[in-house]
Design an enzyme around this catalytic site. Structure first.
Site, PDB file in Angstrom:
ATOM      1  N   THR A   1       0.830  -1.211   0.000  1.00  0.00           N
ATOM      2  CA  THR A   1       0.000   0.000   0.000  1.00  0.00           C
ATOM      3  C   THR A   1       0.867   1.265   0.000  1.00  0.00           C
ATOM      4  O   THR A   1       0.735   2.135  -0.864  1.00  0.00           O
ATOM      5  CB  THR A   1      -0.914   0.003   1.254  1.00  0.00           C
TER       6      THR A   1
ATOM      7  N   LYS B   1       6.433   1.705  12.393  1.00  0.00           N
ATOM      8  CA  LYS B   1       6.486   2.045  13.807  1.00  0.00           C
ATOM      9  C   LYS B   1       7.011   0.890  14.640  1.00  0.00           C
ATOM     10  O   LYS B   1       7.570   1.099  15.725  1.00  0.00           O
ATOM     11  CB  LYS B   1       5.136   2.550  14.326  1.00  0.00           C
TER      12      LYS B   1
ATOM     13  N   VAL C   1       3.774   7.450  12.872  1.00  0.00           N
ATOM     14  CA  VAL C   1       2.767   7.819  13.882  1.00  0.00           C
ATOM     15  C   VAL C   1       1.674   8.641  13.218  1.00  0.00           C
ATOM     16  O   VAL C   1       1.952   9.660  12.584  1.00  0.00           O
ATOM     17  CB  VAL C   1       3.405   8.632  15.034  1.00  0.00           C
TER      18      VAL C   1
ATOM     19  N   GLY D   1      -0.127   8.183  10.585  1.00  0.00           N
ATOM     20  CA  GLY D   1      -0.182   8.147   9.108  1.00  0.00           C
ATOM     21  C   GLY D   1       0.100   9.456   8.431  1.00  0.00           C
ATOM     22  O   GLY D   1       1.242   9.903   8.359  1.00  0.00           O
TER      23      GLY D   1
ATOM     24  N   ILE E   1      -0.813  12.560   9.227  1.00  0.00           N
ATOM     25  CA  ILE E   1      -0.817  13.815   9.995  1.00  0.00           C
ATOM     26  C   ILE E   1       0.612  14.222  10.336  1.00  0.00           C
ATOM     27  O   ILE E   1       1.341  13.432  10.941  1.00  0.00           O
ATOM     28  CB  ILE E   1      -1.599  13.661  11.330  1.00  0.00           C
TER      29      ILE E   1
ATOM     30  N   GLU F   1      -2.662  -3.463   9.418  1.00  0.00           N
ATOM     31  CA  GLU F   1      -1.341  -4.074   9.319  1.00  0.00           C
ATOM     32  C   GLU F   1      -1.476  -5.451   8.672  1.00  0.00           C
ATOM     33  O   GLU F   1      -2.575  -6.020   8.643  1.00  0.00           O
ATOM     34  CB  GLU F   1      -0.731  -4.241  10.714  1.00  0.00           C
TER      35      GLU F   1
ATOM     36  N   ASP G   1      -0.329  -1.660  17.923  1.00  0.00           N
ATOM     37  CA  ASP G   1       0.110  -0.611  16.991  1.00  0.00           C
ATOM     38  C   ASP G   1      -0.004   0.772  17.656  1.00  0.00           C
ATOM     39  O   ASP G   1       0.907   1.597  17.564  1.00  0.00           O
ATOM     40  CB  ASP G   1      -0.757  -0.692  15.727  1.00  0.00           C
TER      41      ASP G   1
ATOM     42  N   LYS H   1       3.017   3.534  18.742  1.00  0.00           N
ATOM     43  CA  LYS H   1       3.001   4.958  18.369  1.00  0.00           C
ATOM     44  C   LYS H   1       3.095   5.835  19.613  1.00  0.00           C
ATOM     45  O   LYS H   1       3.772   6.863  19.611  1.00  0.00           O
ATOM     46  CB  LYS H   1       1.721   5.264  17.577  1.00  0.00           C
TER      47      LYS H   1
HETATM   48  P1  NAP Z   1       1.905  -4.042   2.848  1.00  0.00           P
HETATM   49  O1  NAP Z   1       0.843  -3.547   1.946  1.00  0.00           O
HETATM   50  O2  NAP Z   1       1.741  -5.351   3.523  1.00  0.00           O
HETATM   51  O3  NAP Z   1       3.272  -4.058   2.001  1.00  0.00           O
HETATM   52  C1  NAP Z   1       4.479  -4.561   2.514  1.00  0.00           C
HETATM   53  C2  NAP Z   1       5.476  -4.658   1.359  1.00  0.00           C
HETATM   54  O4  NAP Z   1       6.752  -5.034   1.888  1.00  0.00           O
HETATM   55  C3  NAP Z   1       5.107  -5.687   0.295  1.00  0.00           C
HETATM   56  O5  NAP Z   1       5.468  -5.191  -0.971  1.00  0.00           O
HETATM   57  C4  NAP Z   1       5.999  -6.897   0.638  1.00  0.00           C
HETATM   58  O6  NAP Z   1       6.421  -7.628  -0.490  1.00  0.00           O
HETATM   59  C5  NAP Z   1       7.223  -6.209   1.243  1.00  0.00           C
HETATM   60  N1  NAP Z   1       7.871  -7.039   2.260  1.00  0.00           N
HETATM   61  C6  NAP Z   1       7.373  -7.356   3.492  1.00  0.00           C
HETATM   62  N2  NAP Z   1       8.265  -8.130   4.156  1.00  0.00           N
HETATM   63  C7  NAP Z   1       9.303  -8.300   3.328  1.00  0.00           C
HETATM   64  C8  NAP Z   1      10.533  -9.012   3.427  1.00  0.00           C
HETATM   65  N3  NAP Z   1      10.864  -9.698   4.521  1.00  0.00           N
HETATM   66  N4  NAP Z   1      11.382  -8.986   2.357  1.00  0.00           N
HETATM   67  C9  NAP Z   1      11.058  -8.308   1.245  1.00  0.00           C
HETATM   68  N5  NAP Z   1       9.914  -7.593   1.087  1.00  0.00           N
HETATM   69  C10 NAP Z   1       9.061  -7.599   2.117  1.00  0.00           C
HETATM   70  O7  NAP Z   1       2.200  -2.975   4.005  1.00  0.00           O
HETATM   71  P2  NAP Z   1       1.833  -1.417   4.004  1.00  0.00           P
HETATM   72  O8  NAP Z   1       0.417  -1.242   4.424  1.00  0.00           O
HETATM   73  O9  NAP Z   1       2.341  -0.781   2.782  1.00  0.00           O
HETATM   74  O10 NAP Z   1       2.694  -0.934   5.276  1.00  0.00           O
HETATM   75  C11 NAP Z   1       4.085  -0.853   5.189  1.00  0.00           C
HETATM   76  C12 NAP Z   1       4.629  -0.193   6.455  1.00  0.00           C
HETATM   77  O11 NAP Z   1       4.059   1.097   6.596  1.00  0.00           O
HETATM   78  C13 NAP Z   1       4.280  -0.939   7.740  1.00  0.00           C
HETATM   79  O12 NAP Z   1       5.351  -0.791   8.629  1.00  0.00           O
HETATM   80  C14 NAP Z   1       3.059  -0.191   8.272  1.00  0.00           C
HETATM   81  O13 NAP Z   1       2.961  -0.264   9.671  1.00  0.00           O
HETATM   82  C15 NAP Z   1       3.410   1.218   7.848  1.00  0.00           C
HETATM   83  N6  NAP Z   1       2.247   2.096   7.691  1.00  0.00           N
HETATM   84  C16 NAP Z   1       1.191   1.703   6.928  1.00  0.00           C
HETATM   85  C17 NAP Z   1       0.133   2.568   6.733  1.00  0.00           C
HETATM   86  C18 NAP Z   1      -1.044   2.166   5.913  1.00  0.00           C
HETATM   87  O14 NAP Z   1      -2.012   2.961   5.859  1.00  0.00           O
HETATM   88  N7  NAP Z   1      -1.034   1.035   5.242  1.00  0.00           N
HETATM   89  C19 NAP Z   1       0.153   3.845   7.338  1.00  0.00           C
HETATM   90  C20 NAP Z   1       1.264   4.212   8.126  1.00  0.00           C
HETATM   91  C21 NAP Z   1       2.303   3.327   8.287  1.00  0.00           C
HETATM   92  P3  NAP Z   1       5.404  -8.421  -1.469  1.00  0.00           P
HETATM   93  O15 NAP Z   1       4.608  -7.327  -2.146  1.00  0.00           O
HETATM   94  O16 NAP Z   1       6.240  -9.158  -2.437  1.00  0.00           O
HETATM   95  O17 NAP Z   1       4.572  -9.262  -0.572  1.00  0.00           O
HETATM   96  N1  HSE Z   2      -2.538  -0.070  10.641  1.00  0.00           N
HETATM   97  C1  HSE Z   2      -2.276   1.296  10.956  1.00  0.00           C
HETATM   98  C2  HSE Z   2      -3.586   1.980  11.331  1.00  0.00           C
HETATM   99  C3  HSE Z   2      -1.648   1.986   9.777  1.00  0.00           C
HETATM  100  O1  HSE Z   2      -4.657   1.420  11.045  1.00  0.00           O
HETATM  101  O2  HSE Z   2      -3.533   3.063  11.904  1.00  0.00           O
HETATM  102  C4  HSE Z   2      -1.210   3.404  10.085  1.00  0.00           C
HETATM  103  O3  HSE Z   2      -0.159   3.404  11.013  1.00  0.00           O
END
Ligand code: NAP
Ligand code: HSE
Length: 402
Positions: free
Chosen positions: A11, A103, A130, A132, A134, A188, A199, A203
């Protein structure tokens, strides 16, 4: 040319890639140089993704990125703690800046990574980790230069707030709304860390350590989530004019601090009760600033990628200090002194509940094996001790805003 190594293409990673595609020319005009994503680490090269990317940019080997001398900035968005810890540490040793949304890794290694970045004279920025989208950590780091922050409070998880909002406003079932939050990219990879409060706790660990200037670790925070809350709890509290939210709070008290994450029933019409959907909100009390408030999208592709790229711009322009923002105060944990009023519902009512009736100031329900009541002022630790003795009986505990 500034080269980025992107770890993760889910994402958030795809959001970063898409914004750079759309805003490349504007960023070149702003920075006087182009930004290019040189390599992207994934687990599966051939996975169906919603964003087209040349296969030649994808790699399965983190070494391709961390050892590449032409990569200036690592953007880490995998969610994998151990892998990212290894890569971030090595990136600092090699003089690369790091921006992360993870985080879990910041929380687990906050002090170590902050000092390592400072030692190597590189930037370590984690605004997206922390709340997202903001911008809250940068203003917080600004405020602690002058203000004494005595309390920080907030809704810090988009998934939980989305679930609670839809359960409250539309009467939807918990499991259905959780699935939606996953589809929307808020949750997550393992959503139990969202709904169990972990989570939010990570934060709070990051924000409270910055705000109070003393290391407050995950173990220092009392943590509960929303996974035990049912439609019945929401309805009973609605009947008392209250809405349930997952609230994180850390505050300085005499000789120490208190820090906890807990579901809280708030009067309808109060500030946090009006924060809905995947939005997050934070308030911080400063000695000179008074109470400052921040609100906006707490999760999602573009808001989070925007926060990441704002940090990337700061790395390139050098507009955030490379000095560690952590301070060396040593505050004592005073969680054992936390008192408050609580809503408690225990399922499977029988005589073993008798020691709980003494807490019941107002009984809301006592039928079909359900016993729900509101307490008077009570010590949280005392209540938790009693609940631990219930063993397998399901319960939900919700603090009541006073
Ligand atoms: P996600 O959609 O699950 O994507 C994770 C990506 O990382 C995928 O492309 C995955 O590869 C790759 N990956 C995971 N483990 C790996 C490993 N061991 N080796 C190589 N590649 C690996 O996660 P996301 O929602 O983007 O979130 C990513 C981070 O941002 C997390 O730490 C989350 O807490 C943080 N975050 C997310 C949001 C949100 O709204 N989603 C907001 C704030 C912070 P594949 O594609 O090949 O599976
Ligand atoms: N899984 C987290 C949430 C992503 O829902 O707030 C943003 O850190």
């Amino acid at each position: 040319m500034i080269n980025i190594g992107l770890l993760g293409f889910g994402t958030v990673g795809q959001g970063v890639y898409r914004i750079l595609q759309e805003k490349g020319e504007d960023l070149k005009a702003l920075l006087g140089t182009e930004i290019e994503i040189k390599s992207i680490l994934v687990r599966d090269l051939y996975k169906e993704r919603g964003t087209e990317v040349p296969l030649s940019k994808l790699t399965l080997n983190p070494e391709d990125i961390v050892s590449d001398e032409n990569i200036d900035i690592i953007v880490e968005v995998t969610g994998d703690v151990e892998l990212s810890y290894r890569i971030i540490s090595r990136a600092f040793d090699r003089g690369k800046h790091v921006v992360t949304a993870n985080k879990a890794v910041v929380s687990a290694y906050f002090e170590e990574l902050s000092h390592l970045a400072e030692e190597n004279g590189v930037s370590f920025l984690y605004e997206a980790s922390v709340a997202g989208g903001i911008p809250v950590l940068k203003p917080l780091k600004d405020q602690i230069r002058l203000n004494r922050i005595t309390r920080i409070q907030g809704i810090l998880n988009g998934t939980c707030n989305y679930i609670l909002t839809r359960m409250t406003d539309e009467g939807l079932a918990y499991d259905d709304v959780l699935k939606e939050a996953q589809k929307l990219g808020y949750a997550e990879a393992d959503p139990s860390s969202d709904v169990e409060g972990i989570d939010t706790m990570r934060k709070l660990r990051i924000m409270s350590t910055l705000a109070l200037g003393s290391s407050i670790t995950e173990d220092d925070i009392i943590c509960d989530g929303i996974d035990k809350i049912s439609d019945l709890d929401i309805e009973l509290l609605k009947g008392k004019g209250m809405k349930v939210k997952l609230i994180a709070e850390a505050r300085e008290v005499e000789d120490g601090y208190q820090a906890l994450v807990q579901p809280k029933a708030l009067p309808v019409g109060s500030y946090f009760a009006g924060v809905n959907g995947a939005d997050n909100s934070i308030s911080m009390d400063g000695s000179y600033s008074g109470t400052l408030g921040f609100q906006g999208p707490g999760a999602g592709m573009y808001p989070t990628a925007n926060a990441i790229l704002t940090d990337v711009i700061d790395c390139i322009l050098g507009t955030q200090k490379k000095m560690s923002p952590l301070r060396g105060r040593k505050l004592e944990n005073r969680n054992e002194d936390i008192t408050g009023r609580y809503y408690l519902r225990i399922s499977g009512y029988d005589s073993s509940f008798d020691n709980f009736s003494e807490y019941a100031q107002e009984v809301l329900l006592e039928e079909d094996g359900e016993f729900a009541f509101m307490t008077g002022d009570v010590k949280l630790y005392q209540l938790l001790q009693g609940l631990a003795e219930l063993e397998d009986k399901p319960f939900s505990l919700i603090a009541i805003e006073q």
